[in-house]
Design a protein around this motif. Structure first.
Motif, PDB file in Angstrom:
ATOM      1  N   MET A 118      22.858  15.331  90.994  1.00 16.38           N
ATOM      2  CA  MET A 118      21.909  16.358  90.581  1.00 16.38           C
ATOM      3  C   MET A 118      22.580  17.692  90.276  1.00 16.38           C
ATOM      4  SD  MET A 118      18.871  15.340  90.088  1.00 16.38           S
ATOM      5  CE  MET A 118      18.087  16.946  90.030  1.00 16.38           C
ATOM      6  N   ARG A 119      23.773  17.920  90.805  1.00 15.55           N
ATOM      7  CA  ARG A 119      24.500  19.145  90.460  1.00 15.55           C
ATOM      8  C   ARG A 119      24.812  19.159  88.958  1.00 15.55           C
ATOM      9  NH1 ARG A 119      26.855  21.524  95.296  1.00 15.55           N
ATOM     10  NH2 ARG A 119      28.155  22.869  93.982  1.00 15.55           N
ATOM     11  N   ALA A 120      24.998  17.981  88.382  1.00 16.74           N
ATOM     12  CA  ALA A 120      25.223  17.893  86.932  1.00 16.74           C
ATOM     13  C   ALA A 120      23.916  18.054  86.165  1.00 16.74           C
ATOM     14  CB  ALA A 120      25.876  16.557  86.577  1.00 16.74           C
ATOM     15  N   LEU A 121      22.880  17.348  86.610  1.00 18.76           N
ATOM     16  CA  LEU A 121      21.621  17.394  85.870  1.00 18.76           C
ATOM     17  C   LEU A 121      21.059  18.811  85.785  1.00 18.76           C
ATOM     18  CD1 LEU A 121      19.544  15.643  84.376  1.00 18.76           C
ATOM     19  CD2 LEU A 121      18.282  15.477  86.538  1.00 18.76           C
ATOM     20  N   THR A 122      21.190  19.573  86.862  1.00 19.22           N
ATOM     21  CA  THR A 122      20.621  20.924  86.853  1.00 19.22           C
ATOM     22  C   THR A 122      21.383  21.882  85.935  1.00 19.22           C
ATOM     23  OG1 THR A 122      21.884  21.458  88.859  1.00 19.22           O
ATOM     24  CG2 THR A 122      19.593  20.742  89.140  1.00 19.22           C
ATOM     25  N   GLN A 123      22.501  21.430  85.360  1.00 19.88           N
ATOM     26  CA  GLN A 123      23.160  22.270  84.354  1.00 19.88           C
ATOM     27  C   GLN A 123      22.297  22.412  83.103  1.00 19.88           C
ATOM     28  OE1 GLN A 123      25.929  24.013  85.220  1.00 19.88           O
ATOM     29  NE2 GLN A 123      25.369  23.000  87.135  1.00 19.88           N
ATOM     30  N   LEU A 124      21.338  21.513  82.934  1.00 20.71           N
ATOM     31  CA  LEU A 124      20.429  21.658  81.802  1.00 20.71           C
ATOM     32  C   LEU A 124      19.598  22.920  81.937  1.00 20.71           C
ATOM     33  CD1 LEU A 124      19.267  17.970  81.241  1.00 20.71           C
ATOM     34  CD2 LEU A 124      21.347  19.147  80.458  1.00 20.71           C
ATOM     35  N   HIS A 125      19.244  23.309  83.171  1.00 20.40           N
ATOM     36  CA  HIS A 125      18.584  24.599  83.383  1.00 20.40           C
ATOM     37  C   HIS A 125      19.491  25.740  82.943  1.00 20.40           C
ATOM     38  CE1 HIS A 125      15.586  23.084  86.666  1.00 20.40           C
ATOM     39  NE2 HIS A 125      15.054  23.059  85.463  1.00 20.40           N
ATOM     40  N   VAL A 126      20.767  25.618  83.264  1.00 21.59           N
ATOM     41  CA  VAL A 126      21.733  26.656  82.891  1.00 21.59           C
ATOM     42  C   VAL A 126      21.800  26.783  81.366  1.00 21.59           C
ATOM     43  CG1 VAL A 126      24.168  27.322  82.962  1.00 21.59           C
ATOM     44  CG2 VAL A 126      23.074  26.335  84.997  1.00 21.59           C
ATOM     45  N   LEU A 127      21.942  25.650  80.668  1.00 19.37           N
ATOM     46  CA  LEU A 127      22.040  25.674  79.210  1.00 19.37           C
ATOM     47  C   LEU A 127      20.760  26.200  78.584  1.00 19.37           C
ATOM     48  CD1 LEU A 127      23.853  22.279  78.483  1.00 19.37           C
ATOM     49  CD2 LEU A 127      24.840  24.505  79.007  1.00 19.37           C
ATOM     50  N   ALA A 128      19.615  25.744  79.093  1.00 20.59           N
ATOM     51  CA  ALA A 128      18.333  26.197  78.540  1.00 20.59           C
ATOM     52  C   ALA A 128      18.157  27.700  78.707  1.00 20.59           C
ATOM     53  CB  ALA A 128      17.189  25.445  79.201  1.00 20.59           C
ATOM     54  N   ARG A 129      18.586  28.230  79.852  1.00 24.13           N
ATOM     55  CA  ARG A 129      18.474  29.671  80.086  1.00 24.13           C
ATOM     56  C   ARG A 129      19.308  30.457  79.082  1.00 24.13           C
ATOM     57  NH1 ARG A 129      20.224  29.857  85.107  1.00 24.13           N
ATOM     58  NH2 ARG A 129      22.369  30.375  84.536  1.00 24.13           N
ATOM     59  N   GLU A 130      20.514  29.971  78.797  1.00 29.59           N
ATOM     60  CA  GLU A 130      21.378  30.677  77.857  1.00 29.59           C
ATOM     61  C   GLU A 130      20.849  30.587  76.426  1.00 29.59           C
ATOM     62  OE1 GLU A 130      23.625  32.654  78.797  1.00 29.59           O
ATOM     63  OE2 GLU A 130      23.514  32.057  80.903  1.00 29.59           O
ATOM     64  N   VAL A 131      20.339  29.434  76.048  1.00 24.99           N
ATOM     65  CA  VAL A 131      19.730  29.290  74.724  1.00 24.99           C
ATOM     66  C   VAL A 131      18.562  30.263  74.578  1.00 24.99           C
ATOM     67  CG1 VAL A 131      18.368  27.737  73.264  1.00 24.99           C
ATOM     68  CG2 VAL A 131      20.470  26.907  74.338  1.00 24.99           C
ATOM     69  N   ALA A 132      17.714  30.339  75.616  1.00 23.15           N
ATOM     70  CA  ALA A 132      16.551  31.222  75.553  1.00 23.15           C
ATOM     71  C   ALA A 132      16.954  32.689  75.501  1.00 23.15           C
ATOM     72  CB  ALA A 132      15.651  30.970  76.767  1.00 23.15           C
ATOM     73  N   ALA A 133      17.933  33.093  76.313  1.00 19.60           N
ATOM     74  CA  ALA A 133      18.370  34.490  76.323  1.00 19.60           C
ATOM     75  C   ALA A 133      18.982  34.885  74.988  1.00 19.60           C
ATOM     76  CB  ALA A 133      19.372  34.716  77.453  1.00 19.60           C
ATOM     77  N   THR A 134      19.700  33.977  74.370  1.00 16.90           N
ATOM     78  CA  THR A 134      20.318  34.253  73.071  1.00 16.90           C
ATOM     79  C   THR A 134      19.264  34.336  71.976  1.00 16.90           C
ATOM     80  OG1 THR A 134      22.301  33.123  73.852  1.00 16.90           O
ATOM     81  CG2 THR A 134      22.122  33.484  71.483  1.00 16.90           C
ATOM     82  N   ARG A 135      18.237  33.530  72.096  1.00 16.60           N
ATOM     83  CA  ARG A 135      17.112  33.607  71.155  1.00 16.60           C
ATOM     84  C   ARG A 135      16.423  34.968  71.255  1.00 16.60           C
ATOM     85  NH1 ARG A 135      14.202  29.396  68.793  1.00 16.60           N
ATOM     86  NH2 ARG A 135      15.396  27.941  70.042  1.00 16.60           N
ATOM     87  N   VAL A 136      16.154  35.398  72.488  1.00 12.81           N
ATOM     88  CA  VAL A 136      15.508  36.701  72.698  1.00 12.81           C
ATOM     89  C   VAL A 136      16.378  37.827  72.143  1.00 12.81           C
ATOM     90  CG1 VAL A 136      14.779  38.346  74.471  1.00 12.81           C
ATOM     91  CG2 VAL A 136      14.145  35.941  74.672  1.00 12.81           C
ATOM     92  N   ALA A 137      17.689  37.678  72.234  1.00 12.33           N
ATOM     93  CA  ALA A 137      18.609  38.702  71.736  1.00 12.33           C
ATOM     94  C   ALA A 137      18.668  38.754  70.217  1.00 12.33           C
ATOM     95  CB  ALA A 137      20.015  38.448  72.290  1.00 12.33           C
TER      96      ALA A 137
END
Length: 440
Positions: A118-137
């Motif tokens: 699950m430490r690997a699977l939760t990296q999808l939260h990390v990637l999604a957060r960065e995609v969203a922050a970059t979109r907002v920017a």
């Protein structure tokens, strides 16, 4: 086997500077869940590929544009996503925002790394957060789907990008080939995802450098002012009656959207589909190059517009608004599709989404009536207060035939009803609906 990360980088970039972040976290034997033999597998993968992880990140120049680049190395444990990958990609996106760089991701992955649980699977939260922050920017994101692109890599970096390109024949899907149910294997291809509006373009491998350069130029060079309305391509004379205006707009030889777009832009690239499994080929969307800058476009092609068409146009307007690119819309439809399939597919909410996208856009939207303006299905594509018309168009609250039917008039009274509706371009100018009639 998928092309190496370094090979891909060398083929698309004229300059590349690698960013090498430190791997986070404490020391584990065989990873965070103690997967037996994991350390040895990583060591063999590093020796085989020459890479310390399954992703290579850095700054690069593609065409004339500096970008933040994320490239997966499939040869390293199938390009799988673990904690170190999540950390590297997150830092790349953060540097992109700090330096105001667009992000390009070339993806070749089998999904999350099961050896890290699950430490690997939760990296999808990390990637999604960065995609969203970059979109907002307000920074562009372009993904390239290589073979294969599956699992969380597809569902975050891939599908989450503003523009999604894919190599021909690439395997694409949330489920990988070893775990998906039996059935239609053709559904898991780049071509199938383009057909269902999840991929914008299939790009031949030899054209990838040029395609990326063109897209980056479009997405980072917005026109400094509102798009000018195009000149009329059809007849110049005014319609004497409302029914004559309807006949002219419905004439098969009248210029349609594709001809207007070709005349207006030096070149253009398409955005395809609503990202929800739908495509309406009667709506053309994308970005075009005009007078040294980019303008986004959403154009009806004279057919009844389906829910996917409204949703694709709304997606285009929202993307252009985030990126600061002015928008041109071309209005030409007998109306929204009204069959049972369209109703079940959400034609009402899809029209509402486009109305909202245009109403809330901070960039200027220029609209031109080039043919039929059939009721709310046409009005959704029209910017309030910024609508022009060609001489061979009309705009009406409803079609003359529908109006006659509602009023219980005979078919012989349809032409007179068209006159009463005041739908000619000249009538629309007098009513304050249209600014001006554009001429050839």
């Amino acid at each position: 086997m998928a092309e190496s990360a370094r090979g891909l980088i060398d083929s698309i970039a004229t300059r590349f500077t690698e960013w090498l972040p430190e791997t986070p976290g404490g020391a584990f034997v065989d990873g965070p869940i103690g997967w037996r033999g994991y350390d040895d597998a990583r060591a063999r993968a590093a020796e085989r590929t020459g890479e310390p992880e399954s992703v290579v990140c850095g700054s690069a120049t593609i065409g004339d544009t500096e970008v933040a680049l994320v490239v997966f190395e499939f040869g390293f444990l199938g390009g799988s996503i673990g904690e170190a990958v999540g950390h590297r990609v997150a830092l790349t996106f953060q540097r992109a925002r700090q330096r105001r760089l667009p992000v390009v991701s070339l993806i070749a992955t089998g999904g999350s790394r099961m050896q890290e649980g699950m430490r690997a699977l939760t990296q999808l939260h990390v990637l999604a957060r960065e995609v969203a922050a970059t979109r907002v920017a307000g920074l562009p994101q372009v993904s390239v789907l290589c073979d294969p692109t599956t699992g969380g890599g597809w569902a975050t970096l891939g599908a989450g990008a503003d523009v999604v390109l894919a190599l021909p024949g690439a395997q694409v899907g949330f489920a990988g080939s070893r775990v998906r149910p039996g059935g239609d294997a053709s559904a898991y291809t780049a071509e199938a995802h383009r057909d269902t509006g999840q991929v914008d373009q299939i790009v031949e491998r030899g054209r990838l450098r040029d395609a990326l350069a063109r897209w980056l130029r479009l997405l980072t060079t917005p026109a400094p002012r509102a798009a000018e309305p195009p000149r009329a391509l059809g007849g110049a004379g005014s319609s004497r009656t409302g029914w004559e205006a309807v006949i002219r707009a419905r004439a098969p030889e009248r210029p349609r959207a594709a001809r207007y777009l070709d005349a207006y832009f030096a070149w253009r690239e398409p955005v395809r589909g609503d990202r929800a499994g739908g495509v309406d080929d009667g709506v053309l969307c994308g970005f075009g190059w005009r007078d040294g800058a980019a303008v986004a476009y959403a154009a009806q092609c004279g057919t009844a517009t389906r829910p996917a068409g409204f949703r694709t146009a709304a997606r285009l307007v929202r993307m252009a608004d985030r990126l600061g690119v002015p928008v041109l819309t071309l209005v030409d439809t007998p109306g929204a599709a009204a069959d049972g399939t369209a109703e079940r597919d959400g034609v009402g909410p899809s029209i509402a989404a486009l109305f909202e996208a245009i109403a809330s856009a901070r960039v200027p939207v220029t609209s031109v009536l080039i043919g039929e303006g059939g009721s709310g299905g046409a009005l959704a594509f029209a910017a309030p207060g910024r609508l022009w018309a060609t001489p061979d168009g009309y705009f009406s609250v409803t079609s003359p035939e529908a109006a006659a039917a509602i009023l219980k008039r005979s078919a012989l009274e349809v032409p007179a009803t068209a006159d009463e509706l005041r739908l000619r371009p000249a009538d629309l100018v007098r009513l304050g609906i249209v600014r001006e009639i554009v001429r050839p």
